[in-house]
Design a protein around this motif. Structure first.
Motif, mmCIF file in Angstrom:
data_model
loop_
_atom_site.group_PDB
_atom_site.id
_atom_site.type_symbol
_atom_site.label_atom_id
_atom_site.label_comp_id
_atom_site.label_asym_id
_atom_site.label_seq_id
_atom_site.Cartn_x
_atom_site.Cartn_y
_atom_site.Cartn_z
ATOM 1 N N UNK A 134 0.659 -0.847 -0.322
ATOM 2 C CA UNK A 134 0.157 0.255 -0.534
ATOM 3 C C UNK A 134 1.138 1.002 0.207
ATOM 4 N N UNK A 135 0.250 2.324 -0.928
ATOM 5 C CA UNK A 135 1.292 3.702 -0.523
ATOM 6 C C UNK A 135 1.086 4.396 0.896
ATOM 7 N N UNK A 193 4.759 17.077 6.098
ATOM 8 C CA UNK A 193 3.934 16.677 5.192
ATOM 9 C C UNK A 193 2.097 16.105 5.720
ATOM 10 N N UNK A 194 3.072 15.606 6.559
ATOM 11 C CA UNK A 194 1.534 14.660 7.154
ATOM 12 C C UNK A 194 0.720 15.178 8.384
ATOM 13 N N UNK A 195 -0.190 15.604 8.695
ATOM 14 C CA UNK A 195 -0.638 15.636 10.016
ATOM 15 C C UNK A 195 -0.029 15.112 10.273
ATOM 16 N N UNK A 196 -0.277 16.298 12.206
ATOM 17 C CA UNK A 196 0.834 16.360 12.956
ATOM 18 C C UNK A 196 0.490 14.214 14.582
ATOM 19 N N UNK A 207 -4.107 6.229 13.912
ATOM 20 C CA UNK A 207 -3.399 7.407 12.785
ATOM 21 C C UNK A 207 -2.226 6.598 12.063
ATOM 22 N N UNK A 208 -1.879 5.071 12.030
ATOM 23 C CA UNK A 208 -0.696 4.533 10.694
ATOM 24 C C UNK A 208 -2.125 4.644 9.239
ATOM 25 N N UNK A 209 -3.375 4.177 9.615
ATOM 26 C CA UNK A 209 -3.994 4.382 8.245
ATOM 27 C C UNK A 209 -3.779 5.691 7.421
ATOM 28 N N UNK A 210 -4.433 6.053 7.979
ATOM 29 C CA UNK A 210 -4.562 7.953 7.877
ATOM 30 C C UNK A 210 -3.173 8.383 7.412
ATOM 31 N N UNK A 211 -1.992 7.878 7.955
ATOM 32 C CA UNK A 211 -0.647 7.945 7.845
ATOM 33 C C UNK A 211 -0.245 7.349 5.823
ATOM 34 N N UNK A 212 -0.817 5.912 6.029
ATOM 35 C CA UNK A 212 -0.425 5.234 4.917
ATOM 36 C C UNK A 212 -1.813 5.718 3.736
#
Length: 241
Positions: A30-31, A185-188, A225-230
Protein backbone atom coordinates in the motif's frame (compact mmCIF):
# COMPACT_ATOMS: atom_id res chain seq x y z
CA UNK A 1 -16.17 -11.32 11.52
CA UNK A 2 -13.52 -11.83 14.22
CA UNK A 3 -10.05 -10.41 13.59
CA UNK A 4 -6.65 -10.27 15.31
CA UNK A 5 -3.74 -7.97 14.46
CA UNK A 6 0.00 -8.54 14.79
CA UNK A 7 3.36 -7.66 13.24
CA UNK A 8 6.07 -9.79 11.66
CA UNK A 9 9.47 -8.92 10.22
CA UNK A 10 10.38 -10.96 7.14
CA UNK A 11 13.70 -10.48 5.31
CA UNK A 12 13.86 -6.86 6.46
CA UNK A 13 10.21 -6.09 5.63
CA UNK A 14 7.80 -5.06 8.41
CA UNK A 15 4.55 -6.91 7.80
CA UNK A 16 1.12 -5.98 9.20
CA UNK A 17 -0.77 -9.21 9.83
CA UNK A 18 -4.53 -9.36 10.21
CA UNK A 19 -6.02 -12.77 10.93
CA UNK A 20 -9.63 -13.10 9.83
CA UNK A 21 -12.31 -15.72 9.37
CA UNK A 22 -11.34 -16.23 5.71
CA UNK A 23 -10.20 -19.22 3.64
CA UNK A 24 -7.22 -17.84 1.72
CA UNK A 25 -4.20 -15.68 2.48
CA UNK A 26 -3.91 -12.29 0.74
CA UNK A 27 -0.86 -10.01 0.49
CA UNK A 28 -1.12 -6.29 -0.33
CA UNK A 29 1.38 -3.45 -0.78
CA UNK A 30 0.00 0.00 0.00
CA UNK A 31 1.09 3.60 -0.73
CA UNK A 32 2.84 5.76 -0.04
CA UNK A 33 5.74 3.93 1.57
CA UNK A 34 4.95 0.42 0.35
CA UNK A 35 3.49 -0.93 3.59
CA UNK A 36 2.95 -4.69 3.35
CA UNK A 37 -0.21 -6.14 4.84
CA UNK A 38 -1.23 -9.77 5.04
CA UNK A 39 -4.78 -10.96 5.63
CA UNK A 40 -4.57 -14.57 6.78
CA UNK A 41 -7.01 -17.24 7.96
CA UNK A 42 -7.34 -17.48 11.74
CA UNK A 43 -5.59 -20.85 11.87
CA UNK A 44 -2.38 -19.71 10.12
CA UNK A 45 0.62 -19.46 12.46
CA UNK A 46 3.52 -17.00 12.07
CA UNK A 47 5.72 -19.48 10.23
CA UNK A 48 3.04 -20.22 7.65
CA UNK A 49 2.61 -16.50 7.01
CA UNK A 50 6.38 -15.90 6.90
CA UNK A 51 6.81 -18.57 4.21
CA UNK A 52 3.95 -17.12 2.18
CA UNK A 53 5.55 -13.66 2.27
CA UNK A 54 8.97 -15.06 1.28
CA UNK A 55 7.38 -16.71 -1.75
CA UNK A 56 6.00 -13.32 -2.81
CA UNK A 57 9.10 -11.19 -2.11
CA UNK A 58 9.78 -10.61 -5.81
CA UNK A 59 6.27 -9.30 -6.35
CA UNK A 60 6.44 -7.15 -3.18
CA UNK A 61 9.69 -5.53 -4.31
CA UNK A 62 8.23 -4.79 -7.75
CA UNK A 63 5.16 -3.17 -6.20
CA UNK A 64 7.32 -0.99 -3.95
CA UNK A 65 9.47 0.03 -6.90
CA UNK A 66 6.36 1.14 -8.81
CA UNK A 67 5.20 3.24 -5.85
CA UNK A 68 8.59 4.93 -5.58
CA UNK A 69 8.59 5.54 -9.33
CA UNK A 70 5.17 7.17 -9.12
CA UNK A 71 6.48 9.62 -6.53
CA UNK A 72 9.45 10.57 -8.72
CA UNK A 73 7.28 11.16 -11.79
CA UNK A 74 5.41 14.03 -10.12
CA UNK A 75 8.43 16.20 -9.28
CA UNK A 76 7.22 19.74 -8.62
CA UNK A 77 8.27 22.62 -10.87
CA UNK A 78 8.18 25.13 -7.98
CA UNK A 79 5.92 27.67 -9.68
CA UNK A 80 2.93 29.64 -8.44
CA UNK A 81 -0.28 27.61 -8.35
CA UNK A 82 1.19 24.21 -7.49
CA UNK A 83 -0.20 22.17 -4.61
CA UNK A 84 2.01 21.38 -1.62
CA UNK A 85 1.12 19.84 1.74
CA UNK A 86 1.97 21.25 5.16
CA UNK A 87 0.98 19.19 8.21
CA UNK A 88 -1.67 17.37 6.25
CA UNK A 89 -3.25 20.48 4.73
CA UNK A 90 -3.14 21.29 1.05
CA UNK A 91 -1.56 24.66 0.24
CA UNK A 92 -1.22 26.61 -2.98
CA UNK A 93 2.33 27.71 -3.66
CA UNK A 94 2.92 31.39 -4.34
CA UNK A 95 6.43 32.23 -5.56
CA UNK A 96 7.50 35.84 -5.03
CA UNK A 97 10.77 36.82 -6.69
CA UNK A 98 12.58 39.63 -4.92
CA UNK A 99 16.09 40.48 -3.71
CA UNK A 100 17.10 39.64 -0.17
CA UNK A 101 17.06 36.62 2.10
CA UNK A 102 14.83 33.73 1.03
CA UNK A 103 12.05 32.72 3.40
CA UNK A 104 8.69 30.96 3.55
CA UNK A 105 5.37 32.14 4.98
CA UNK A 106 2.10 30.26 5.50
CA UNK A 107 -1.10 32.30 5.30
CA UNK A 108 -4.35 30.35 5.24
CA UNK A 109 -4.30 28.02 2.27
CA UNK A 110 -1.31 29.77 0.72
CA UNK A 111 2.36 28.81 1.02
CA UNK A 112 4.51 31.74 -0.10
CA UNK A 113 8.14 31.31 -1.06
CA UNK A 114 10.15 34.53 -1.25
CA UNK A 115 13.21 33.86 -3.37
CA UNK A 116 15.82 35.72 -5.43
CA UNK A 117 14.78 36.45 -9.05
CA UNK A 118 17.67 34.42 -10.48
CA UNK A 119 17.12 31.35 -8.26
CA UNK A 120 16.91 28.09 -10.21
CA UNK A 121 14.15 25.51 -9.78
CA UNK A 122 16.62 23.33 -7.87
CA UNK A 123 17.46 26.19 -5.51
CA UNK A 124 13.77 26.77 -4.88
CA UNK A 125 13.29 23.09 -4.04
CA UNK A 126 16.32 23.15 -1.77
CA UNK A 127 15.14 26.14 0.20
CA UNK A 128 11.60 24.84 0.63
CA UNK A 129 13.03 21.48 1.68
CA UNK A 130 15.10 23.20 4.36
CA UNK A 131 11.98 24.96 5.56
CA UNK A 132 10.13 21.63 5.85
CA UNK A 133 13.10 20.25 7.78
CA UNK A 134 12.96 23.16 10.24
CA UNK A 135 9.21 22.64 10.75
CA UNK A 136 9.71 18.94 11.41
CA UNK A 137 12.69 19.49 13.71
CA UNK A 138 10.69 21.90 15.86
CA UNK A 139 7.73 19.52 16.14
CA UNK A 140 9.93 16.51 16.87
CA UNK A 141 11.83 18.32 19.60
CA UNK A 142 8.62 18.82 21.57
CA UNK A 143 7.14 15.40 20.82
CA UNK A 144 10.25 13.44 21.69
CA UNK A 145 10.67 15.35 24.95
CA UNK A 146 7.03 14.63 25.88
CA UNK A 147 7.24 10.93 25.13
CA UNK A 148 10.64 10.49 26.76
CA UNK A 149 8.97 11.56 30.00
CA UNK A 150 5.85 9.45 29.51
CA UNK A 151 7.77 6.29 28.64
CA UNK A 152 10.69 7.04 30.99
CA UNK A 153 13.29 6.65 28.26
CA UNK A 154 16.09 8.78 26.83
CA UNK A 155 16.73 9.26 23.12
CA UNK A 156 20.50 9.55 22.62
CA UNK A 157 20.26 10.97 19.10
CA UNK A 158 17.64 11.57 16.43
CA UNK A 159 18.00 12.67 12.83
CA UNK A 160 15.78 13.80 9.95
CA UNK A 161 16.56 12.30 6.57
CA UNK A 162 15.01 11.46 3.22
CA UNK A 163 13.77 7.86 3.31
CA UNK A 164 12.21 6.00 0.40
CA UNK A 165 10.30 3.21 2.12
CA UNK A 166 10.02 4.04 5.85
CA UNK A 167 8.46 6.81 7.87
CA UNK A 168 10.89 6.23 10.72
CA UNK A 169 13.55 3.86 11.97
CA UNK A 170 15.11 2.84 15.29
CA UNK A 171 18.61 1.45 15.72
CA UNK A 172 17.92 -1.40 18.10
CA UNK A 173 21.46 -1.31 19.54
CA UNK A 174 22.15 2.43 19.99
CA UNK A 175 18.50 3.58 20.26
CA UNK A 176 19.20 6.34 17.74
CA UNK A 177 16.11 7.39 15.76
CA UNK A 178 15.60 8.56 12.16
CA UNK A 179 12.53 10.32 10.80
CA UNK A 180 11.41 10.77 7.21
CA UNK A 181 11.44 14.38 6.00
CA UNK A 182 8.07 13.76 4.30
CA UNK A 183 6.42 13.66 7.75
CA UNK A 184 6.38 17.47 7.75
CA UNK A 185 3.67 17.20 5.08
CA UNK A 186 1.48 14.81 7.06
CA UNK A 187 -1.00 15.44 9.86
CA UNK A 188 0.65 16.02 13.30
CA UNK A 189 -1.21 12.98 14.67
CA UNK A 190 0.69 10.85 12.17
CA UNK A 191 4.00 12.26 13.34
CA UNK A 192 3.17 11.46 16.94
CA UNK A 193 2.27 7.90 15.92
CA UNK A 194 5.72 7.46 14.32
CA UNK A 195 7.47 8.86 17.40
CA UNK A 196 5.63 6.47 19.71
CA UNK A 197 6.12 3.56 17.28
CA UNK A 198 9.90 4.02 17.17
CA UNK A 199 10.20 4.56 20.92
CA UNK A 200 8.22 1.39 21.53
CA UNK A 201 11.09 -0.48 19.88
CA UNK A 202 13.11 0.40 22.97
CA UNK A 203 10.98 -2.20 24.75
CA UNK A 204 10.32 -4.67 21.93
CA UNK A 205 12.52 -5.10 18.86
CA UNK A 206 9.89 -6.82 16.77
CA UNK A 207 6.30 -6.15 15.69
CA UNK A 208 4.54 -8.98 17.43
CA UNK A 209 1.69 -9.17 19.92
CA UNK A 210 3.71 -7.60 22.74
CA UNK A 211 4.62 -4.63 20.56
CA UNK A 212 0.97 -4.13 19.58
CA UNK A 213 -0.08 -4.36 23.25
CA UNK A 214 2.42 -1.65 24.21
CA UNK A 215 1.13 0.58 21.41
CA UNK A 216 -2.45 -0.06 22.55
CA UNK A 217 -1.56 1.00 26.08
CA UNK A 218 0.40 4.13 25.17
CA UNK A 219 -1.47 5.36 22.07
CA UNK A 220 -4.86 3.60 21.88
CA UNK A 221 -5.83 5.06 18.48
CA UNK A 222 -2.50 4.23 16.83
CA UNK A 223 -4.09 2.03 14.17
CA UNK A 224 -6.30 4.83 12.86
CA UNK A 225 -3.30 7.17 12.85
CA UNK A 226 -1.27 4.60 10.95
CA UNK A 227 -4.03 4.15 8.40
CA UNK A 228 -4.34 7.92 7.96
CA UNK A 229 -0.60 8.19 7.36
CA UNK A 230 -0.47 5.34 4.88
CA UNK A 231 -3.53 6.64 3.08
CA UNK A 232 -2.08 10.15 2.66
CA UNK A 233 -1.12 11.40 -0.81
CA UNK A 234 2.05 10.02 -2.34
CA UNK A 235 5.15 12.18 -2.13
CA UNK A 236 4.94 14.91 -4.74
CA UNK A 237 8.51 16.19 -4.51
CA UNK A 238 12.04 14.86 -4.14
CA UNK A 239 13.60 17.40 -1.81
CA UNK A 240 17.32 18.10 -2.06
CA UNK A 241 17.71 19.47 1.47
Amino acid sequence: MSTASAYLTVRGFDIDVIRKDIKHLHVGVYPPAGRVRVAAPLGFDDEHIRLAVIQRLGWIRRQRKELQGAARQSLREMVTGESHYVWGLRKRLNVVERPGRAHVEVDGDRLTLYIAPNASVEQRRTYLGRWYRDQLRSALTDLISTWEQRLEVTVPKWTIRKMKTKWGSCNRETHDLWFNLELAKKHPDCLEYIVVHELTHYFDRNHGAQFAALMDRNLPDWRSRRDELNGAPLAEENWTA
